[in-house]
Scaffold this active site. Sequence first.
Site, PDB file in Angstrom:
ATOM      1  N   PHE A 338      34.479 -18.672   4.657  1.00  0.00           N
ATOM      2  CA  PHE A 338      35.299 -17.583   4.086  1.00  0.00           C
ATOM      3  C   PHE A 338      35.197 -16.302   4.908  1.00  0.00           C
ATOM      4  O   PHE A 338      35.996 -15.384   4.714  1.00  0.00           O
ATOM      5  CB  PHE A 338      34.852 -17.283   2.646  1.00  0.00           C
ATOM      6  CG  PHE A 338      35.486 -18.144   1.590  1.00  0.00           C
ATOM      7  CD1 PHE A 338      35.125 -19.480   1.457  1.00  0.00           C
ATOM      8  CD2 PHE A 338      36.420 -17.623   0.705  1.00  0.00           C
ATOM      9  CE1 PHE A 338      35.692 -20.276   0.463  1.00  0.00           C
ATOM     10  CE2 PHE A 338      36.995 -18.405  -0.288  1.00  0.00           C
ATOM     11  CZ  PHE A 338      36.629 -19.736  -0.407  1.00  0.00           C
ATOM     12  N   GLY A 340      34.359 -12.659   6.018  1.00  0.00           N
ATOM     13  CA  GLY A 340      34.148 -11.417   5.265  1.00  0.00           C
ATOM     14  C   GLY A 340      34.486 -11.564   3.797  1.00  0.00           C
ATOM     15  O   GLY A 340      33.812 -11.000   2.931  1.00  0.00           O
ATOM     16  N   GLU A 363      11.755 -24.922 -12.519  1.00  0.00           N
ATOM     17  CA  GLU A 363      11.287 -26.278 -12.859  1.00  0.00           C
ATOM     18  C   GLU A 363      10.417 -26.865 -11.733  1.00  0.00           C
ATOM     19  O   GLU A 363      10.464 -28.058 -11.449  1.00  0.00           O
ATOM     20  CB  GLU A 363      12.459 -27.170 -13.248  1.00  0.00           C
ATOM     21  CG  GLU A 363      13.196 -26.537 -14.433  1.00  0.00           C
ATOM     22  CD  GLU A 363      13.901 -27.489 -15.350  1.00  0.00           C
ATOM     23  OE1 GLU A 363      13.542 -28.666 -15.383  1.00  0.00           O
ATOM     24  OE2 GLU A 363      14.802 -27.025 -16.059  1.00  0.00           O
TER      25      GLU A 363
HETATM   26  N1  COS Z   1       2.841 -37.186 -15.263  1.00  0.00           N
HETATM   27  C1  COS Z   1       1.762 -37.541 -16.003  1.00  0.00           C
HETATM   28  N2  COS Z   1       0.508 -37.119 -15.711  1.00  0.00           N
HETATM   29  C2  COS Z   1       0.382 -36.332 -14.619  1.00  0.00           C
HETATM   30  C3  COS Z   1       1.453 -35.947 -13.813  1.00  0.00           C
HETATM   31  C4  COS Z   1       2.732 -36.428 -14.174  1.00  0.00           C
HETATM   32  N3  COS Z   1       3.800 -36.121 -13.439  1.00  0.00           N
HETATM   33  N4  COS Z   1       1.010 -35.172 -12.791  1.00  0.00           N
HETATM   34  C5  COS Z   1      -0.306 -35.073 -12.968  1.00  0.00           C
HETATM   35  N5  COS Z   1      -0.702 -35.777 -14.055  1.00  0.00           N
HETATM   36  C6  COS Z   1      -2.060 -35.973 -14.575  1.00  0.00           C
HETATM   37  C7  COS Z   1      -2.990 -36.490 -13.484  1.00  0.00           C
HETATM   38  O1  COS Z   1      -2.966 -37.895 -13.431  1.00  0.00           O
HETATM   39  C8  COS Z   1      -4.321 -35.956 -13.932  1.00  0.00           C
HETATM   40  O2  COS Z   1      -4.791 -36.754 -14.996  1.00  0.00           O
HETATM   41  P1  COS Z   1      -6.347 -37.161 -15.202  1.00  0.00           P
HETATM   42  O3  COS Z   1      -7.112 -35.891 -15.344  1.00  0.00           O
HETATM   43  O4  COS Z   1      -6.345 -38.000 -16.424  1.00  0.00           O
HETATM   44  O5  COS Z   1      -6.725 -37.897 -13.957  1.00  0.00           O
HETATM   45  C9  COS Z   1      -3.940 -34.601 -14.537  1.00  0.00           C
HETATM   46  O6  COS Z   1      -2.583 -34.694 -14.940  1.00  0.00           O
HETATM   47  C10 COS Z   1      -4.116 -33.435 -13.583  1.00  0.00           C
HETATM   48  O7  COS Z   1      -3.309 -33.695 -12.475  1.00  0.00           O
HETATM   49  P2  COS Z   1      -3.469 -32.956 -11.067  1.00  0.00           P
HETATM   50  O8  COS Z   1      -4.926 -32.947 -10.703  1.00  0.00           O
HETATM   51  O9  COS Z   1      -2.506 -33.580 -10.124  1.00  0.00           O
HETATM   52  O10 COS Z   1      -3.037 -31.473 -11.427  1.00  0.00           O
HETATM   53  P3  COS Z   1      -2.930 -30.186 -10.513  1.00  0.00           P
HETATM   54  O11 COS Z   1      -3.605 -29.077 -11.210  1.00  0.00           O
HETATM   55  O12 COS Z   1      -3.317 -30.521  -9.112  1.00  0.00           O
HETATM   56  O13 COS Z   1      -1.355 -29.806 -10.598  1.00  0.00           O
HETATM   57  C11 COS Z   1       0.924 -29.733  -9.869  1.00  0.00           C
HETATM   58  C12 COS Z   1      -0.357 -30.574 -10.123  1.00  0.00           C
HETATM   59  C13 COS Z   1       0.765 -28.622  -8.884  1.00  0.00           C
HETATM   60  C14 COS Z   1       1.888 -30.789  -9.349  1.00  0.00           C
HETATM   61  C15 COS Z   1       1.420 -29.168 -11.230  1.00  0.00           C
HETATM   62  O14 COS Z   1       0.605 -28.098 -11.654  1.00  0.00           O
HETATM   63  C16 COS Z   1       2.849 -28.710 -11.195  1.00  0.00           C
HETATM   64  O15 COS Z   1       3.788 -29.519 -11.245  1.00  0.00           O
HETATM   65  N6  COS Z   1       3.094 -27.381 -11.120  1.00  0.00           N
HETATM   66  C17 COS Z   1       4.415 -26.838 -11.170  1.00  0.00           C
HETATM   67  C18 COS Z   1       4.707 -26.398 -12.553  1.00  0.00           C
HETATM   68  C19 COS Z   1       6.165 -26.148 -12.766  1.00  0.00           C
HETATM   69  O16 COS Z   1       7.002 -26.981 -12.441  1.00  0.00           O
HETATM   70  N7  COS Z   1       6.500 -24.986 -13.355  1.00  0.00           N
HETATM   71  C20 COS Z   1       7.838 -24.666 -13.671  1.00  0.00           C
HETATM   72  C21 COS Z   1       7.882 -24.285 -15.106  1.00  0.00           C
HETATM   73  S1  COS Z   1       9.415 -24.609 -15.863  1.00  0.00           S
HETATM   74  S2  COS Z   1      10.659 -23.326 -15.159  1.00  0.00           S
END
Ligand code: COS
Length: 379
Positions: A338, A340, A363
Site C-alpha cells: 500500500f 504511504g 497466551e
Molecule cells: N500440560 C500438562 N502438564 C504440564 C504441561 C502441559 N502442557 N506443561 C508442564 N506440565 C507439568 C510438567 O509435567 C510438570 O509436572 P510434574 O511436576 O508432575 O513433573 C509441571 O507441569 C511443571 O512443568 P515445568 O517444569 O515444565 O514448568 P516450568 O515452570 O518450567 O514452566 C512454561 C513451563 C514456561 C512452559 C510455562 O510456565 C508456560 O507455559 N508459561 C507461559 C504462560 C502463558 O502462556 N501465559 C499467558 C497467560 S494467558 S494471556
Amino acid sequence: MIGFELTQEQKQFQKLARDFVRERVIPVAARHDRDATYPADVVEAAFAVGLLNVGIPGAVGGAGLELLDEAIIGEEFGYGCMGIYTVLMASELGITPLLIAGSREQHEQFLAPLTRGPRLAAFALSEPNNGSDAAGLATKAEFDGDEIVITGTKTWISNGGIADFNVVFATFDPGLKHRGTVAVVVETDRPGFSSNQLHGKLGQRASPTYELVFDGVRVPASNMVGQRGEGFKIAMRTLDRTRVPVAAGSVGVMRRALDESARYARERQAFGGPIARFQAIQFKLANMKIALETARWQTYHAAWLADTGQPHAEAAAIAKAYASDSAFEATQEAINIFGGYGYMNEYPVEKLMRDVKLNQIYEGTNEIQRLVIARHVLE
Ligand code: COS
C-alpha cells in the site's frame, strides 16, 4: 487416506461466521478501534446467532463445538477484527479450565448461565510480576474452613472486569511452586473484587483489558476447579488448547492482509499499469499465500489432534508461533504494498499489523512457544 474436507456442519459454521463478520464486525471494527470501545452490540449479535461460548457442552445447554470448529470460526473473527475476536474468544479461554477439570455441578453452576445471554468468562493467570513464569504466582489462595480467600493482583486480563467470573490461578504455598497452585472460579460480584481497565494499547483496542484486584475475596471451596495443587497444570492444558484458536485468528488476519493487498495491487496504477504486474508485488502476495496455507493446515492439524484425544501441546505451539509470526510479517508486507496509504488509518492494513502484534505475545509469548517446542524436540 487422510481427509481434508470440512464436514457439512463445519461448512455451515464457517458460512455463519463469515456472514456474521461481513455484516456485523467489519462495518464497526474501525470505529471500535479508533474509540477503544467495547463492542456490546457485536457480542449480543454473536450470542443471538450462536457464535458465543461455543465450547460449552450440550449437556448444559451449549453448542458443544470441538476445537477444529472453534478454529474455523476463529479464522473468520480474525479476518474481521482481532480486537473483536479477543472479546469473543477470550470467553472460550475462560470456560476452558472448567471444560478440562470442572465437575458436572460446576458446569451447571458456571457454564449454563453463559448460554442464556451475551455473557462472558475470563481467564486470570498473568500478574504484574509474573507473565511467562506461570508457576511463580504471587496471588494467594488461603483455605479457611469451607471457603477460599483470594488476595492479589492479576493483569492483562481480557474481559476480566466485565465477565461473569474469572478463573483465577493462585498459590496456597509458594514454596511448592507449581504443586502449590489452584484454579478457582471467582465471580465478579464478590465483595473485595475490583477492576481497572488498562488504556493505551497499540492494537486490539475493541477488546477491554483489565487489572484485577482481589482484596480478601471469599468464595466457597466448591469453586475450586480440579484438585488442590493442580492449578498450574490446568492452566497449561487450557493454553495447549486455546493457542489453536489464536493461530486461527492469525490465519484470518493473513487472509485479510492478502485480500486487501491483492485488491489494491490490481487497482493501484504506477509506471503505466496496475502494480500487480510487478514481480516485486507478486512475490509478496505469493509469500503471504504460502504462509497462510501452511499456517492453516498446521492449525487444523493441532485442533484435530486435540479433538481426537492425542497429545497436541507441541502442535499447538507450532501453530501459534508460526501463524502469528507470519501474520505479523504479512501485515507489514501489506503495508509495503500500500506504500504511504498503508501507513494511514483510512486504509485497513495498519490496523491489521497493530492488532496481530498481540498474537505473538498473548497466551504465551512466541519465545515460550519455542521453549515448549524445543522441550519436545529434546525429550
Ligand atoms: N500440560 C500438562 N502438564 C504440564 C504441561 C502441559 N502442557 N506443561 C508442564 N506440565 C507439568 C510438567 O509435567 C510438570 O509436572 P510434574 O511436576 O508432575 O513433573 C509441571 O507441569 C511443571 O512443568 P515445568 O517444569 O515444565 O514448568 P516450568 O515452570 O518450567 O514452566 C512454561 C513451563 C514456561 C512452559 C510455562 O510456565 C508456560 O507455559 N508459561 C507461559 C504462560 C502463558 O502462556 N501465559 C499467558 C497467560 S494467558 S494471556
